[in-house]
Each structure stands twice: as structure tokens, then as C-alpha cells.
Design an enzyme around this catalytic site. Structure first.
Site, short mmCIF file in Angstrom:
data_model
loop_
_atom_site.label_atom_id
_atom_site.label_comp_id
_atom_site.label_asym_id
_atom_site.label_seq_id
_atom_site.Cartn_x
_atom_site.Cartn_y
_atom_site.Cartn_z
N PHE A 142 -8.07 21.18 -24.62
CA PHE A 142 -8.40 19.76 -24.70
C PHE A 142 -9.61 19.55 -23.79
CE2 PHE A 142 -8.38 15.29 -23.61
CZ PHE A 142 -8.54 14.80 -24.87
N THR A 143 -10.47 18.62 -24.18
CA THR A 143 -11.78 18.43 -23.52
C THR A 143 -11.67 18.33 -21.99
OG1 THR A 143 -11.54 16.07 -23.97
CG2 THR A 143 -12.84 17.36 -25.54
N PHE A 162 -19.57 14.41 -25.86
CA PHE A 162 -19.20 13.54 -26.99
C PHE A 162 -19.11 12.07 -26.60
CE2 PHE A 162 -14.82 13.06 -25.55
CZ PHE A 162 -14.67 14.19 -24.77
N ARG A 196 -14.02 15.11 -33.59
CA ARG A 196 -13.33 16.19 -32.89
C ARG A 196 -13.79 17.49 -33.54
NH1 ARG A 196 -10.85 14.04 -28.12
NH2 ARG A 196 -13.07 14.26 -27.89
N LYS A 234 -0.61 7.51 -23.49
CA LYS A 234 -0.21 7.82 -24.87
C LYS A 234 1.29 7.55 -25.03
CE LYS A 234 -4.21 10.25 -24.45
NZ LYS A 234 -4.99 10.28 -23.21
N TYR A 268 0.84 -1.20 0.00
CA TYR A 268 0.00 0.00 0.00
C TYR A 268 0.88 1.25 0.00
CZ TYR A 268 -3.77 3.23 0.91
OH TYR A 268 -4.66 4.25 0.79
N ASP A 306 1.23 20.20 -20.64
CA ASP A 306 0.53 18.92 -20.83
C ASP A 306 1.49 18.06 -21.66
OD1 ASP A 306 -0.93 16.75 -21.72
OD2 ASP A 306 -2.78 17.90 -21.96
N1 F0G Z 1 -4.32 15.81 -22.34
C1 F0G Z 1 -4.33 15.42 -23.62
C2 F0G Z 1 -3.57 16.23 -24.63
C3 F0G Z 1 -5.05 14.28 -24.02
O1 F0G Z 1 -5.03 13.91 -25.30
C4 F0G Z 1 -5.75 13.54 -23.03
C5 F0G Z 1 -6.53 12.38 -23.40
C6 F0G Z 1 -5.72 13.98 -21.70
C7 F0G Z 1 -4.98 15.11 -21.39
C8 F0G Z 1 -6.47 13.28 -20.62
O2 F0G Z 1 -5.85 12.09 -20.28
O3 F0G Z 1 -7.47 10.31 -20.98
O4 F0G Z 1 -5.54 9.81 -19.47
O5 F0G Z 1 -7.46 11.13 -18.63
N2 F0G Z 1 -6.82 12.10 -24.58
C9 F0G Z 1 -7.51 10.90 -25.04
C10 F0G Z 1 -7.71 11.00 -26.53
C11 F0G Z 1 -8.73 10.56 -24.29
O6 F0G Z 1 -8.38 10.10 -27.05
O7 F0G Z 1 -7.21 11.91 -27.17
P1 F0G Z 1 -6.63 10.76 -19.83
#
Ligand code: F0G
Length: 469
Positions: free
Chosen positions: A135-136, A460, A393, A269, A83, A226
Site C-alpha cells: 500500500f502506498t 499520485f 490505482r 475506514k 491533555y 494492517d
Molecule cells: N493501510 C491501508 C490498507 C489503507 O488503505 C490506508 C489508506 C492506509 C493504510 C493509510 O491510512 O489514510 O489513515 O493514513 N487508504 C486510503 C485510501 C487513503 O483511499 O485507500 P491513512
């Protein structure tokens, strides 16, 4: 008849190939069109709602979809599931310090866990958060912490046909304008993404991050990165920016990060793992705050919602991701698909970025308005044609303005064909290109979609649609 050319010949040099071979395979399912029609209807014309068993080539995302190496799988067996104080945490910490260069690390279950921690800790309600396109999940966490997102990316990023080499760069005059209007104290930090996902995986130059560092020092503002695809970004610097051709990608990455005050990461990624993330900074007070919060939201600060084995795979993945031969093959595969599509005159975001091909749905379907959801429509048509899964997108991903409730209307209306790392072959890319061509040839009969269900957050993912008559 022209003689078909190999990839290398098209580039005017000898071909090269992936620096790995395949040890284990996973069978794919192939479906017939009636099955796909039924599956897409059941999924409300949203590719996020399809079952993966109904998908042939899955280009929904490059997130968590990588193939791990034999070394990473071996690392999974060395998981120390204590842990507290897991050995794997210390391996991860050492890898982040060595390759990214930040002092203090907080692991999280994935990128948005890290975004949550840094947004909550570094934004005061009412402060601005300028960023190079949104980014979303990043923007939503910033807004939920009371921040106001401001897009400060250069105008070229919003033009899919502009071929500038560093379309991810921030336009510093936009930062100056924000300071002139609101004052530097109202800026929480600069949110710099490299590469820029929503702009088509476009890179940020070393010159830009250096200029941002200087600007931040003048104005007393922090610069956070990021770093989700920062290795891919480093490859573009090596390839395109003067003075970096002889540098290794690892050295470029470390140098780039050195101009920033900290970073958050979706390790799903670049780092070649199926789950994981982190946030790392150089400033003790901010680290202390996030290390405190991680215990509330993710798990103890030495595992952050991950198993020990996940942290081990991540530590190994980081080292593999910065190997020059690997990253060249990774981006080379994306570019190969781009070259085929370009040859056939398919409208897409140019130049081709790091992790995906972004088809330009506006030019694909000039007969549709943005309210017909062109990019969502294109993703649906691709699935119907061949079982390939892509992602919208465009206006659906952009969501609504939290104040006015109106749709955000992004200039870019794109359908993303995202390439997982070390997963598909060049023959798969040929199949994808042929399907895009078939959908393009049938473009005139397409009428668009109506949204029938809209979730409140990140719509989305779960929205539902029906085809227009
Ligand atoms: N920042 C970027 C640039 C991303 O592309 C993503 C995720 C995140 C943050 C968030 O990270 O998914 O690990 O919580 N992108 C994915 C995509 C979901 O399909 O582009 P996460």
C-alpha cells in the site's frame, strides 16, 4: 424487454436493506459538462486536485468519508478534552482490546501515523519487509525506515480475471525463498494487509493467517497486520471459508487478529469515523518504544493527535462496524454496483472486493500503453461524463523504485470507485453504473495523458497531467 429484477431477485432470494435510516442529509452539487471541463483542467487532470464542491458523487475514497451514527455524534458531545488521561482514550483502549484483542494501544491521528511508529520501531535499515502487495503509505514508511519491501502475495492477485475467493493470501513459498536467500534475521516482520486495498479489496483466508503464524513461529519472525479493513475481511471469511458460516463477524475478527503479533489501523475506514487510527501490539518492549515516539510525532500517548471526542466516536464506531447486519449491507452495496457493471460487460477486478469496484483500465483502453496512464485517464473521463470522482490505482500510484528511479510498473492498472460507508443510496449506484457504461461506450476515442508535474513522494496525490492530442 426483460423485466427489471430487484437485487434480491437477481441473487435468487428475498431482498434485504440497510439496517439504518437517514436522519440528516447533505445536498449534492450537480454540474454541467463545460463546468467539469474547466474544473478538471484547473486540477491538472488529477481527481485529487478537484474541489469537492465540483464533485457530484464522490467515490475517491472510503477513507474518512463515512456517515457517523446518531450514537457516534452523541459520543462526540462526551469528549473529555483533558491533555492527559482522557476518559475517551480508555473507552478506545477497551474497544480495541475487546474486538481486536491486542494488549497495548497507541492512538494516532490516522493510519499513516501508526505506520510511521511501527516502521521506525520494528525495522532495522537493510531489513526486508515482505507484504501481500504494497500500500502506498505503508511501503513508503517502511522504506523511509530503511526497509526493503518484497511482494509475497500469491500470483493470482495480479490477475484481474482470476476469481479465487482469497486473492489476498500470501504465498508461503515466496517467504521460504526469501529466507533461503537472505536468512530469517534479515526479515523485519511480515506486513499482512486484510483486505488488500491495491489488489481490489481482496480478502485473506483464516487458513492463510494460521499458516503464517506457524511459519513465523518456526523462523522467529513477527507478523503484523494492517487491520484497516479487517472487519470486511472477516465478512468474506464468514461467507466463503468452510467452517465459518455460523460464526459472527466479531468472533472471526478477534480470532483472525489472534494469529498476529500486533496491528496498525486507519480507523477512517472500517471504524466509521472521519479521522483516527492506532497501533496495538502484544509485546511490551515494542509498545514502549512506540509510546515514546508517539509523543514526539503525534501527541501524548493518551490522545495521539486526536481530540477526546474523536476517540469516543472511534470506540463506538468499532462496536457498530462488527454488527453482522451492518457489514452485510455495506459489502452488499459494493456488490450491487459490481453486478450492474458485470451485466454490461465492463472490465473490472474480479471477484468484487470489500470497499470498491476496481475498473480494469488495461482492458478498458487496449489502445493505450501504461505510459499513457490509462487508469488516470479513466478517472478523468468518468469525472467529465458525470461529475463522479474516482481514483487512479496503477502506475501513478505505484511511484518510482527508490534505487533505480524508474517507474514501478504494476501489473494492475485500475481505477477505483470507492464506496463510502452508509453515505450513498442504491439509486446513486445506478447513476454510477450508467456513467461507467457511457464512458465505456466512448472508449475508442480516448488517447491518454502526459504527466507535466511529478512530486517526489506519493506522487499520485499532487501530480498534474494534460490530455494527449
Ligand atoms: N493501510 C491501508 C490498507 C489503507 O488503505 C490506508 C489508506 C492506509 C493504510 C493509510 O491510512 O489514510 O489513515 O493514513 N487508504 C486510503 C485510501 C487513503 O483511499 O485507500 P491513512
Amino acid at each position: 424487454m426483460t423485466t427489471p429484477k430487484t437485487f434480491g431477485q437477481q441473487l435468487g432470494r428475498r431482498s434485504w436493506a440497510e439496517p439504518w435510516k437517514i436522519k440528516m442529509v447533505e445536498p449534492l452539487t450537480m454540474t454541467e459538462r463545460p463546468q467539469r471541463e474547466a474544473a478538471l483542467t484547473a486540477a491538472g487532470y488529477n481527481t485529487f486536485l478537484l474541489r469537492s464542491r465540483d464533485v457530484y458523487i464522490d467515490l475517491l475514497t472510503d477513507s474518512g468519508t463515512s456517515a457517523m451514527s446518531d450514537r457516534q455524534w452523541a459520543g462526540m458531545m462526551l469528549g473529555d478534552e483533558a491533555y492527559a488521561g482522557s476518559e475517551n482514550y480508555y473507552h478506545l483502549e477497551a474497544a480495541v482490546q475487546q474486538y481486536y484483542g491486542y494488549k497495548y494501544l497507541v492512538p494516532t491521528h490516522q493510519g499513516r501515523g501508526a505506520e510511521h511508529l511501527i516502521s521506525r520501531s520494528a525495522i532495522k535499515p537493510g531489513q526486508y519487509v515482505p507484504g501481500n502487495m504494497y500500500f502506498t503509505t505503508t511501503r513508503l514508511h517502511q522504506e523511509m525506515a530503511g526497509g526493503i519491501f518484497v511482494d509475497v502475495i500469491g500470483d493470482v492477485a495480479h490477475d484481474p480475471q482470476d476469481r479465487s475467493p482469497f486473492k489476498g493470501d500470501i504465498d508461503i513459498s515466496k517467504l521460504d525463498a526469501l529466507v533461503a536467500k537472505e536468512g530469517a534475521a534479515k526479515i523485519a516482520y511480515i506486513s499482512l494487509a486484510a483486505t488488500v486495498n491495491m489488489a481490489g479489496g481482496q480478502p485473506v483466508s483464516m487458513a492463510n493467517v494460521k499458516a503464517l503464524r506457524a511459519w513465523c513461529d518456526t523462523h522467529g519472525v513477527k507478523l503484523y497486520l494492517d487491520a484497516t479493513r479487517a472487519v470486511e475481511n472477516a465478512y468474506f471469511i464468514q461467507e466463503r471459508e468452510e467452517g465459518y458460516a455460523d460464526w459472527g463477524v466479531a468472533d472471526i475478527l478477534r480470532d483472525f487478529c489472534g494469529y498476529t503479533d500486533g496491528a496498525w489501523m486507519s480507523a477512517k475506514k472500517d471504524s466509521l469515523v472521519n479521522i483516527g487510527g492506532w497501533v496495538a501490539v502484544n509485546e511490551w518492549e515494542l509498545f514502549e518504544e512506540m509510546r515514546n515516539l508517539v509523543v514526539v510525532f503525534e501527541g501524548l500517548h493518551t490522545y495521539g493527535g486526536l481530540a477526546g471526542r474523536d476517540m469516543e466516536a472511534m470506540a463506538i464506531g468499532i462496536k457498530e462496524s462488527v454488527q453482522d447486519a451492518y457489514i452485510r449491507a455495506r459489502i452488499g452495496q459494493v456488490r450491487y454496483l459490481g453486478m450492474l457493471l458485470e451485466e454490461w460487460g465492463i472490465p473490472m477486478m474480479e471477484p468484487v472486493g470489500g470497499h470498491a469496484i476496481f475498473l480494469d483500465a488495461r482492458r478498458f483502453y487496449p489502445q493505450l500503453t501504461q505510459d499513457d496512464f490509462p487508469a488516470q485517464t479513466l478517472a478523468a473521463e468518468l469525472y467529465l461524463d458525470s461529475g463522479i470522482r474516482a481514483m487512479e490505482r496503477g502506475i501513478v500510484s505505484a511511484g518510482r523504485d527508490p534505487k533505480t528511479g524508474d517507474h514501478h510498473r504494476p501489473k494492475l492498472e485500475l481505477t477505483r470507485l470507492t464506496i463510502p460507508r452508509r453515505v450513498y443510496t442504491q439509486a446513486h449506484m445506478d447513476v454510477v453504473a450508467e456513467s461507467v457504461k457511457a464512458v465505456f461506450d466512448a472508449r475508442e476515442r480516448v488517447r491518454g495523458l502526459t504527466m507535466t508535474y511529478e512530486p517526489k513522494y506519493l506522487r499520485f496525490f499532487q501530480a498534474r497531467f494534460e490530455p494527449k492530442a
